[in-house]
Design a protein around this motif. Structure first.
Motif, PDB file in Angstrom:
ATOM      1  N   ALA A  70       0.905  -1.101   0.212  1.00 14.39           N
ATOM      2  CA  ALA A  70       0.016   0.084  -0.149  1.00 14.39           C
ATOM      3  C   ALA A  70       0.931   1.272  -0.259  1.00 14.39           C
ATOM      4  CB  ALA A  70      -0.929  -0.025   1.151  1.00 14.39           C
ATOM      5  N   ILE A  71       0.392   2.616  -0.253  1.00 16.75           N
ATOM      6  CA  ILE A  71       0.960   3.667  -0.295  1.00 16.75           C
ATOM      7  C   ILE A  71       0.189   4.585   0.868  1.00 16.75           C
ATOM      8  CG2 ILE A  71       1.866   3.645  -2.497  1.00 16.75           C
ATOM      9  CD1 ILE A  71      -0.309   5.322  -3.246  1.00 16.75           C
ATOM     10  N   VAL A  72       1.038   5.446   1.429  1.00 17.59           N
ATOM     11  CA  VAL A  72       0.693   6.468   2.531  1.00 17.59           C
ATOM     12  C   VAL A  72       0.636   7.679   1.901  1.00 17.59           C
ATOM     13  CG1 VAL A  72       0.766   7.249   4.596  1.00 17.59           C
ATOM     14  CG2 VAL A  72       1.459   4.876   4.446  1.00 17.59           C
ATOM     15  N   THR A  73      -0.306   8.373   1.781  1.00 17.05           N
ATOM     16  CA  THR A  73      -0.622   9.650   1.077  1.00 17.05           C
ATOM     17  C   THR A  73      -1.013  10.850   1.941  1.00 17.05           C
ATOM     18  OG1 THR A  73      -2.665   9.521   0.049  1.00 17.05           O
ATOM     19  CG2 THR A  73      -0.903   8.305  -1.085  1.00 17.05           C
ATOM     20  N   LYS A  74      -0.988  12.085   1.202  1.00 11.46           N
ATOM     21  CA  LYS A  74      -1.480  13.180   1.972  1.00 11.46           C
ATOM     22  C   LYS A  74      -1.528  14.266   0.886  1.00 11.46           C
ATOM     23  CE  LYS A  74      -0.946  14.766   5.963  1.00 11.46           C
ATOM     24  NZ  LYS A  74      -1.911  15.055   7.012  1.00 11.46           N
ATOM     25  N   GLU A  75      -2.707  14.929   1.197  1.00  6.63           N
ATOM     26  CA  GLU A  75      -2.900  16.168  -0.075  1.00  6.63           C
ATOM     27  C   GLU A  75      -2.237  17.288   1.002  1.00  6.63           C
ATOM     28  OE1 GLU A  75      -6.783  16.752  -1.141  1.00  6.63           O
ATOM     29  OE2 GLU A  75      -6.918  14.752  -2.295  1.00  6.63           O
ATOM     30  N   ASN A  76      -1.514  18.389  -0.213  1.00  7.30           N
ATOM     31  CA  ASN A  76      -1.124  19.517   0.279  1.00  7.30           C
ATOM     32  C   ASN A  76      -2.097  20.517   0.203  1.00  7.30           C
ATOM     33  OD1 ASN A  76      -1.182  20.264  -2.417  1.00  7.30           O
ATOM     34  ND2 ASN A  76       0.883  20.113  -2.737  1.00  7.30           N
ATOM     35  N   VAL A  77      -1.760  21.659   0.752  1.00  6.12           N
ATOM     36  CA  VAL A  77      -2.697  22.859   0.927  1.00  6.12           C
ATOM     37  C   VAL A  77      -3.595  23.039  -0.505  1.00  6.12           C
ATOM     38  CG1 VAL A  77      -2.016  24.026   2.777  1.00  6.12           C
ATOM     39  CG2 VAL A  77      -1.125  24.607   0.604  1.00  6.12           C
ATOM     40  N   ALA A  78      -2.786  22.771  -1.641  1.00 12.72           N
ATOM     41  CA  ALA A  78      -3.321  23.208  -2.920  1.00 12.72           C
ATOM     42  C   ALA A  78      -3.986  21.837  -3.304  1.00 12.72           C
ATOM     43  CB  ALA A  78      -2.005  23.270  -4.186  1.00 12.72           C
ATOM     44  N   GLY A  79      -4.274  20.809  -2.733  1.00  9.40           N
ATOM     45  CA  GLY A  79      -5.080  19.821  -3.053  1.00  9.40           C
ATOM     46  C   GLY A  79      -4.092  18.900  -4.047  1.00  9.40           C
ATOM     47  N   ASN A  80      -2.983  18.723  -3.963  1.00 11.68           N
ATOM     48  CA  ASN A  80      -2.191  17.958  -4.925  1.00 11.68           C
ATOM     49  C   ASN A  80      -1.452  16.689  -4.084  1.00 11.68           C
ATOM     50  OD1 ASN A  80      -2.254  19.454  -7.170  1.00 11.68           O
ATOM     51  ND2 ASN A  80      -0.637  20.896  -6.073  1.00 11.68           N
ATOM     52  N   ARG A  81      -1.533  15.535  -4.400  1.00  9.33           N
ATOM     53  CA  ARG A  81      -1.322  14.439  -3.508  1.00  9.33           C
ATOM     54  C   ARG A  81       0.320  14.188  -3.347  1.00  9.33           C
ATOM     55  NH1 ARG A  81      -2.135   8.062  -5.277  1.00  9.33           N
ATOM     56  NH2 ARG A  81      -0.450   8.704  -6.712  1.00  9.33           N
ATOM     57  N   VAL A  82       0.631  13.919  -2.259  1.00 11.12           N
ATOM     58  CA  VAL A  82       2.115  13.846  -2.069  1.00 11.12           C
ATOM     59  C   VAL A  82       2.256  12.239  -1.368  1.00 11.12           C
ATOM     60  CG1 VAL A  82       4.042  14.481  -0.729  1.00 11.12           C
ATOM     61  CG2 VAL A  82       2.766  16.279  -1.439  1.00 11.12           C
ATOM     62  N   ILE A  83       3.057  11.446  -1.783  1.00  8.16           N
ATOM     63  CA  ILE A  83       3.151  10.112  -1.273  1.00  8.16           C
ATOM     64  C   ILE A  83       4.295  10.296  -0.360  1.00  8.16           C
ATOM     65  CG2 ILE A  83       4.018   7.794  -1.873  1.00  8.16           C
ATOM     66  CD1 ILE A  83       2.640   7.902  -4.322  1.00  8.16           C
ATOM     67  N   ILE A  84       3.800   9.837   0.891  1.00  5.74           N
ATOM     68  CA  ILE A  84       4.724   9.750   1.948  1.00  5.74           C
ATOM     69  C   ILE A  84       5.577   8.553   2.169  1.00  5.74           C
ATOM     70  CG2 ILE A  84       4.982   9.947   4.671  1.00  5.74           C
ATOM     71  CD1 ILE A  84       3.699  12.418   3.174  1.00  5.74           C
ATOM     72  N   SER A  85       5.053   7.391   1.878  1.00  5.57           N
ATOM     73  CA  SER A  85       5.859   6.134   2.059  1.00  5.57           C
ATOM     74  C   SER A  85       5.146   5.083   1.136  1.00  5.57           C
ATOM     75  CB  SER A  85       6.114   5.715   3.165  1.00  5.57           C
ATOM     76  OG  SER A  85       5.131   5.304   4.103  1.00  5.57           O
ATOM     77  N   SER A  86       5.822   3.979   0.838  1.00  4.55           N
ATOM     78  CA  SER A  86       5.318   2.734   0.444  1.00  4.55           C
ATOM     79  C   SER A  86       5.390   1.714   1.469  1.00  4.55           C
ATOM     80  CB  SER A  86       5.949   2.215  -1.027  1.00  4.55           C
ATOM     81  OG  SER A  86       5.517   0.912  -1.300  1.00  4.55           O
ATOM     82  N   ILE A  87       4.388   0.764   1.812  1.00  8.60           N
ATOM     83  CA  ILE A  87       4.513  -0.034   2.812  1.00  8.60           C
ATOM     84  C   ILE A  87       4.022  -1.506   2.498  1.00  8.60           C
ATOM     85  CG2 ILE A  87       4.176   1.408   4.803  1.00  8.60           C
ATOM     86  CD1 ILE A  87       1.248   0.927   4.664  1.00  8.60           C
ATOM     87  N   HIS A  88       4.988  -2.607   2.853  1.00  7.99           N
ATOM     88  CA  HIS A  88       5.023  -3.766   2.576  1.00  7.99           C
ATOM     89  C   HIS A  88       4.582  -5.009   3.522  1.00  7.99           C
ATOM     90  CE1 HIS A  88       7.261  -1.677  -0.308  1.00  7.99           C
ATOM     91  NE2 HIS A  88       6.950  -2.250  -1.182  1.00  7.99           N
ATOM     92  N   ALA A  89       4.428  -5.937   3.257  1.00 12.42           N
ATOM     93  CA  ALA A  89       4.088  -6.911   4.437  1.00 12.42           C
ATOM     94  C   ALA A  89       5.207  -6.823   5.556  1.00 12.42           C
ATOM     95  CB  ALA A  89       4.208  -8.576   3.719  1.00 12.42           C
ATOM     96  N   GLY A  90       4.641  -6.913   6.763  1.00 11.31           N
ATOM     97  CA  GLY A  90       5.420  -6.613   7.997  1.00 11.31           C
ATOM     98  C   GLY A  90       5.600  -5.071   8.414  1.00 11.31           C
ATOM     99  N   ASP A  91       5.315  -4.041   7.327  1.00 10.95           N
ATOM    100  CA  ASP A  91       5.491  -2.794   7.668  1.00 10.95           C
ATOM    101  C   ASP A  91       4.252  -2.233   8.693  1.00 10.95           C
ATOM    102  OD1 ASP A  91       7.881  -2.675   6.430  1.00 10.95           O
ATOM    103  OD2 ASP A  91       7.008  -2.027   4.552  1.00 10.95           O
ATOM    104  N   LEU A  92       4.581  -1.226   9.550  1.00  9.56           N
ATOM    105  CA  LEU A  92       3.560  -0.574  10.136  1.00  9.56           C
ATOM    106  C   LEU A  92       3.345   0.768   9.500  1.00  9.56           C
ATOM    107  CD1 LEU A  92       5.205  -2.444  12.244  1.00  9.56           C
ATOM    108  CD2 LEU A  92       4.249  -0.879  14.087  1.00  9.56           C
ATOM    109  N   PHE A  93       2.065   1.495   9.990  1.00 12.47           N
ATOM    110  CA  PHE A  93       1.754   2.992   9.605  1.00 12.47           C
ATOM    111  C   PHE A  93       0.748   3.200  10.844  1.00 12.47           C
ATOM    112  CE2 PHE A  93      -1.335   0.146   7.546  1.00 12.47           C
ATOM    113  CZ  PHE A  93      -2.652   0.398   7.908  1.00 12.47           C
ATOM    114  N   ALA A  94       0.952   4.558  10.794  1.00  7.19           N
ATOM    115  CA  ALA A  94      -0.033   5.382  11.805  1.00  7.19           C
ATOM    116  C   ALA A  94       0.577   5.248  13.221  1.00  7.19           C
ATOM    117  CB  ALA A  94      -1.436   4.775  11.808  1.00  7.19           C
ATOM    118  N   GLU A  95       1.995   4.697  13.313  1.00  2.04           N
ATOM    119  CA  GLU A  95       2.405   4.473  14.709  1.00  2.04           C
ATOM    120  C   GLU A  95       2.783   5.823  15.203  1.00  2.04           C
ATOM    121  OE1 GLU A  95       5.828   3.463  11.791  1.00  2.04           O
ATOM    122  OE2 GLU A  95       3.773   3.623  11.811  1.00  2.04           O
ATOM    123  N   MET A  96       3.098   6.922  14.427  1.00  7.74           N
ATOM    124  CA  MET A  96       3.394   8.471  14.921  1.00  7.74           C
ATOM    125  C   MET A  96       2.277   8.857  15.531  1.00  7.74           C
ATOM    126  SD  MET A  96       6.572   8.825  14.422  1.00  7.74           S
ATOM    127  CE  MET A  96       7.069  10.603  14.316  1.00  7.74           C
TER     128      MET A  96
END
Length: 239
Positions: A70-96
């Motif tokens: 999967a990919i972790v994404t955010k939208e900037n203030v202009a509404g453009n998508r920015v990819i934060i990271s790519s995550i695979h089996a064994g990876d965590l997300f939302a830990e921060m």
């Protein structure tokens, strides 16, 4: 999307992924099976391109990818998508975000293929263990290490974004991928559109510059496979 509770049979199914997950480092399989019965995580299955989370929706807890990508994404203030990271089996997300007090997802996660994710509420990680699992303290220690490592990773992301030249951004990204792969030939975690979003650059400009770097003999690529032909030249671009 399909939701399931983690039972004994499911632990056997995902034993390899769970025992190799950084969150459970140092915890023996038998102890982990007992711990999961106490933690009572939920597993959800997603189709390709389905949203795993949407920024602003109700927060479910720390996610662990069991199968897929999967990919972790955010939208900037202009509404453009920015990819934060790519995550695979064994990876965590939302830990921060897990212990920040947020009640909503801070980012959007999108499945890039058939993906299964394990969700663990943060209070289950740091709360008192009803069964007094001997490895629960180890779980907390692992979580603290993972959060620290993610903070360092985000620092590297800021460094990448601060590089002004397009060639410098590409060189930094490719050197980082080579370092992770432990080889100068590796597979990119993104397609070209996603790589452009990750580097926060225009897709045509990215393709044009990579084509120039290939013509100059600095790199070679075919599809998602990339080879760095001149490591020192790429390092000079980053300096």
């Amino acid at each position: 999307m399909v939701t399931k509770k983690v039972g004994a049979g499911m632990f056997v199914k995902w034993k390899e992924q769970l025992t190799h997950c950084p969150l459970f480092t140092g915890i023996e399989p038998d102890e982990l099976r007992i711990m999961l019965a106490c933690l009572q995580p939920v597993v959800r299955r997603y189709r390709k391109n389905e949203y795993v989370t949407r920024a602003g929706e109700k927060f479910l807890g720390v996610g662990v990818v069991l199968v897929g990508q999967a990919i972790v994404t955010k939208e900037n203030v202009a509404g453009n998508r920015v990819i934060i990271s790519s995550i695979h089996a064994g990876d965590l997300f939302a830990e921060m975000a897990a212990f920040s007090g947020l009640k909503v997802w801070p980012a959007t996660v999108i499945a890039q293929q058939e993906t299964e994710v394990f969700f663990l509420p943060p209070e289950k990680i740091v709360g008192n263990c009803a069964r007094q699992c001997p490895s629960h303290r180890r779980l907390i220690t692992n979580m603290l290490r993972i959060v620290s490592e993610k903070a360092m990773s985000l620092n590297r992301k800021v460094e990448q974004l601060s590089i002004k030249s397009l060639r410098g951004k590409i060189a930094t990204f490719l050197l980082e991928q080579a370092k992770q792969a432990g080889a100068t030939t590796f597979m990119l975690p993104f397609n070209r559109n996603e790589m452009a979003d990750f580097l926060n650059v225009a897709r045509p400009s990215l393709s044009r510059e990579m084509g120039k770097m290939k013509a100059e003999g600095l790199i070679d690529f075919h599809g998602a496979s990339v080879k760095i032909s001149d490591v020192q030249a790429l390092k000079r671009m980053v300096e």
